[in-house]
Scaffold this active site. Structure first.
Site, PDB file in Angstrom:
ATOM      1  N   HIS A 178      20.200 -22.936  38.300  1.00 28.41           N
ATOM      2  CA  HIS A 178      19.881 -22.368  36.985  1.00 28.41           C
ATOM      3  C   HIS A 178      21.154 -21.979  36.237  1.00 28.41           C
ATOM      4  O   HIS A 178      21.350 -20.825  35.856  1.00 28.41           O
ATOM      5  CB  HIS A 178      18.943 -21.167  37.109  1.00 28.41           C
ATOM      6  CG  HIS A 178      18.092 -20.969  35.889  1.00 28.41           C
ATOM      7  ND1 HIS A 178      16.803 -20.527  35.933  1.00 28.41           N
ATOM      8  CD2 HIS A 178      18.350 -21.165  34.569  1.00 28.41           C
ATOM      9  CE1 HIS A 178      16.300 -20.447  34.715  1.00 28.41           C
ATOM     10  NE2 HIS A 178      17.226 -20.835  33.869  1.00 28.41           N
ATOM     11  N   LEU A 179      21.989 -22.995  35.981  1.00 26.41           N
ATOM     12  CA  LEU A 179      23.275 -22.784  35.330  1.00 26.41           C
ATOM     13  C   LEU A 179      23.248 -23.109  33.842  1.00 26.41           C
ATOM     14  O   LEU A 179      24.297 -23.118  33.196  1.00 26.41           O
ATOM     15  CB  LEU A 179      24.351 -23.655  36.005  1.00 26.41           C
ATOM     16  CG  LEU A 179      24.631 -23.401  37.489  1.00 26.41           C
ATOM     17  CD1 LEU A 179      25.698 -24.367  37.988  1.00 26.41           C
ATOM     18  CD2 LEU A 179      25.062 -21.961  37.712  1.00 26.41           C
ATOM     19  N   GLY A 180      22.070 -23.383  33.289  1.00 29.47           N
ATOM     20  CA  GLY A 180      21.982 -23.847  31.904  1.00 29.47           C
ATOM     21  C   GLY A 180      22.737 -23.000  30.909  1.00 29.47           C
ATOM     22  O   GLY A 180      23.366 -23.514  29.986  1.00 29.47           O
ATOM     23  N   ALA A 181      22.684 -21.680  31.072  1.00 23.44           N
ATOM     24  CA  ALA A 181      23.350 -20.777  30.126  1.00 23.44           C
ATOM     25  C   ALA A 181      24.683 -20.264  30.654  1.00 23.44           C
ATOM     26  O   ALA A 181      25.280 -19.371  30.045  1.00 23.44           O
ATOM     27  CB  ALA A 181      22.431 -19.604  29.805  1.00 23.44           C
TER      28      ALA A 181
ATOM     29  N   ASP B 276       6.790 -34.095  20.653  1.00 26.53           N
ATOM     30  CA  ASP B 276       6.710 -32.672  20.331  1.00 26.53           C
ATOM     31  C   ASP B 276       5.550 -32.509  19.351  1.00 26.53           C
ATOM     32  O   ASP B 276       5.586 -33.071  18.252  1.00 26.53           O
ATOM     33  CB  ASP B 276       8.017 -32.197  19.691  1.00 26.53           C
ATOM     34  CG  ASP B 276       8.056 -30.685  19.490  1.00 26.53           C
ATOM     35  OD1 ASP B 276       7.014 -30.121  19.125  1.00 26.53           O
ATOM     36  OD2 ASP B 276       9.127 -30.080  19.684  1.00 26.53           O
TER      37      ASP B 276
ATOM     38  N   GLU C 162      12.072 -19.465  41.964  1.00 30.12           N
ATOM     39  CA  GLU C 162      13.498 -19.141  41.944  1.00 30.12           C
ATOM     40  C   GLU C 162      13.707 -17.707  42.420  1.00 30.12           C
ATOM     41  O   GLU C 162      12.879 -16.835  42.137  1.00 30.12           O
ATOM     42  CB  GLU C 162      14.069 -19.315  40.523  1.00 30.12           C
ATOM     43  CG  GLU C 162      14.055 -20.757  40.050  1.00 30.12           C
ATOM     44  CD  GLU C 162      14.735 -20.944  38.692  1.00 30.12           C
ATOM     45  OE1 GLU C 162      15.291 -19.956  38.157  1.00 30.12           O
ATOM     46  OE2 GLU C 162      14.720 -22.071  38.178  1.00 30.12           O
TER      47      GLU C 162
ATOM     48  N   CYS D 143      16.230 -29.081  32.676  1.00 30.09           N
ATOM     49  CA  CYS D 143      17.066 -27.887  32.534  1.00 30.09           C
ATOM     50  C   CYS D 143      16.332 -26.837  31.699  1.00 30.09           C
ATOM     51  O   CYS D 143      16.968 -25.968  31.096  1.00 30.09           O
ATOM     52  CB  CYS D 143      18.396 -28.237  31.878  1.00 30.09           C
ATOM     53  SG  CYS D 143      19.457 -29.305  32.878  1.00 30.09           S
TER      54      CYS D 143
ATOM     55  N   ILE E  41      16.961 -26.479  21.388  1.00 29.84           N
ATOM     56  CA  ILE E  41      17.796 -27.105  22.427  1.00 29.84           C
ATOM     57  C   ILE E  41      17.544 -28.605  22.473  1.00 29.84           C
ATOM     58  O   ILE E  41      18.478 -29.410  22.538  1.00 29.84           O
ATOM     59  CB  ILE E  41      17.533 -26.448  23.789  1.00 29.84           C
ATOM     60  CG1 ILE E  41      17.968 -24.979  23.761  1.00 29.84           C
ATOM     61  CG2 ILE E  41      18.261 -27.199  24.902  1.00 29.84           C
ATOM     62  CD1 ILE E  41      17.584 -24.186  24.990  1.00 29.84           C
TER      63      ILE E  41
ATOM     64  N   ASP F 286      17.924 -28.174  37.170  1.00 35.72           N
ATOM     65  CA  ASP F 286      18.608 -26.887  37.121  1.00 35.72           C
ATOM     66  C   ASP F 286      17.626 -25.732  37.308  1.00 35.72           C
ATOM     67  O   ASP F 286      18.048 -24.595  37.494  1.00 35.72           O
ATOM     68  CB  ASP F 286      19.315 -26.740  35.765  1.00 35.72           C
ATOM     69  CG  ASP F 286      20.168 -25.494  35.673  1.00 35.72           C
ATOM     70  OD1 ASP F 286      20.936 -25.235  36.624  1.00 35.72           O
ATOM     71  OD2 ASP F 286      20.071 -24.776  34.664  1.00 35.72           O
TER      72      ASP F 286
END
Length: 531
Positions: free
Chosen positions: A281-284, A173, A263, A232, A154, A258
């Site tokens: 939590h709308l990422g997907a 990373d 939660e 997110c 991602i 997000d």
């Protein structure tokens, strides 16, 4: 008799039809997953269970699932499945790890725009009949520096989209190589440099012990004044209370979240702040992503139930049924060898070299490679599995090589993993004895014979008298019981290693006390998933 699948959460009709077209009997009961008692009552009838997040597959459900062979999760998260209990029952757990990557990346980009231009507040103001044009002064994304924490699947898509917006992208990373960063068009940096340089910061890492509160109060203080922060990925990556204070003080200019530490989030320190955009939590949550993961899980489950093919399994290698019986112990060994190196390696890995000697060299090396790579990467990404691990390694520019050779030593078969970083090589070898148990047989070129335990402690030192006494006394003083002990050395007075089997993980004080003795070059607690 045709296999039978229960779909207990909402899946698209197209996905349900895939089961039927492939010859799988299917019951589509999308509200059943919310009824625990009813699920327990009927689950024993089914060979497969297709779910999203509403159905909770507990140990109790698995005990009642007398025929169940496979659970398919349409999506990546499997927190609602008791995977250890499923493994013990012989139930395969599959997910669809890459079906919503683009959607989640796009949501992060959308949040960046929303925060930069204060779109929700401006929309609410205009809807209320106001015309506050001078109130909403935004900033451009053009030519700003975006700091991406986590440049995997991602995060890599976010980098690509940001470069298309002509942003400057820096990425942190631990597994991103310089070569891969160059190919992506981003600059690889350490975390402190990212914090100091970034105008926007976006997070794309899993939640682990190492990443929890990666944007802590201390690290938030290191950020550039006026930074905007997007999360997110996972709740818990950012200290929400500390971020709220930084937003109120003006040090952080805005944030878009997000995901939250708890939660569903009905309250948060970030709520009701004018410079914060929040979503549930709308990422997907796009039509395309939901359709993609539903279609994928239907195909994967059908393949397994009808042909035995395994894809995207979290608790089983992608091998045929015939191979599984022979390869099982070697798969476990590969995972343990990888886990050892993964826990020992803190810098980016450039290459992984895997040597197979003797009879193991004739097996399905793709599956063994995947098991080894997954073992290495689980140290920093617990969500990785044997299917996704090679893909992630390739994305991050890690070169994986395999060597086969005929029997060349005292063992009928063994495998050896070597990882290469910028500064060193590290290797470990192992074999499977006739009792089916994996063993470590060589570390740092030093011969040993060590079984693998759940909680272990690895130390290195110069071969001098008194080391065993120091280990036993120091751990004993800290209430740590040693179940077993394995030693090895390269020669008298030269390099020596010890592997200790502990009844429970060593507390930090015990590790600090061992370090304070001054006789150990390295002290590393290790954890392994053992049956």
């Amino acid at each position: 008799m045709a296999p039978k699948v229960l779909v207990s959460d909402k899946l698209s009709e197209t996905a349900v039809q895939i089961f039927r077209d492939r010859g799988v009997e299917v019951d589509y009961l999308p509200d059943l997953g919310k009824d625990k008692d009813k699920l327990l009552e009927v689950i024993g009838q089914y060979d497969g269970l297709a779910i999203r997040s509403a159905t909770k597959v507990t140990e109790k459900v698995l005990q009642a699932a007398t025929k169940l062979k496979v659970i398919g999760r349409a999506g990546i998260g499997v927190d609602n499945v008791d995977i250890p209990a499923a493994s013990k029952k012989g139930v395969i757990v599959m997910n669809t790890p890459f079906g919503n990557s683009i959607t989640t990346a796009e949501h992060a980009i959308a949040m960046m725009f929303a925060v930069a231009r204060q779109l929700p507040e401006a929309s609410a103001s205009t809807h209320s009949g106001k015309w506050e044009k001078n109130r909403f002064m935004g900033v451009e994304l053009f030519n700003k520096t975006l700091g991406v924490i986590g440049a995997g699947n991602i995060g890599g898509i976010v980098c690509d989209r940001a470069l298309g917006l002509h942003m400057k992208v820096v990425a942190y990373d631990p597994f991103l190589s310089e070569e891969r960063a160059t190919a992506m068009g981003v600059t690889k940096v350490e975390l402190d440099e990212l914090l100091a340089r970034a105008d926007f910061i976006t997070l794309h890492v899993p939640l682990t012990d190492k990443t929890r509160n990666i944007l802590s109060r201390e690290n938030l203080a290191k950020t550039k004044k006026g930074v905007r922060i997007i999360n997110c990925a996972r709740g818990g990556l950012v200290d929400e209370a500390a971020l709220a204070e930084a937003l109120k003080s003006g040090h952080v200019a805005g944030a878009g979240f997000d995901v939250f530490e708890t939660e569903p989030a009905t309250d948060s320190p970030l709520f009701h702040l004018p410079n914060v955009v929040v979503t549930p939590h709308l990422g997907a949550s796009t039509t395309e992503a939901q359709e993609n993961v539903a279609l994928q899980v239907a195909e994967q489950m059908s393949d397994y139930l009808l042909t035995g093919a395994v894809q995207n399994a979290l608790n089983m290698p992608s091998v045929t049924a015939e191979e599984a019986a022979v390869m099982g112990p070697w798969v476990k060994l590969a995972q343990h060898l990888g886990a050892f190196i993964g826990q020992m390696t803190d810098e980016p890995i450039k290459a992984i070299n895997i040597l197979y000697d003797g009879t193991v060299a004739t097996m399905n090396l793709q599956a063994l490679n995947a098991a080894a790579i997954a073992g290495i990467m689980k140290a920093t990404n617990p969500d990785v599995n044997m299917v996704s691990a090679p893909v992630i390694a390739k994305e991050r520019g890690v070169q994986v090589s395999t060597t086969r050779q005929e029997k060349s030593g005292v063992f009928d078969a063994y495998m050896k993993i070597t990882v290469v970083t910028e500064t060193r090589e590290r290797s470990i070898a192992g074999t499977v004895f006739s009792d089916g148990k994996p063993r470590f047989i060589q570390i740092k070129g030093i011969t040993i014979d060590a079984e693998i335990g759940a909680n272990m402690l690895y130390t290195t030192n110069e071969d001098v008298p008194g080391i065993i006494g120091t280990l036993g006394r120091t751990l004993g003083e800290n209430g740590v019981n040693i179940a077993n002990f394995t030693l090895g050395r390269s020669g008298v007075g030269k390099d020596a290693i010890a592997l200790l089997y502990l009844d429970e993980p060593a507390p930090q004080k015990a590790l600090d006390d061992l370090a304070a003795t001054g006789v150990f070059r390295q002290i590393k607690p290790l954890a392994f998933e053992v049956a």
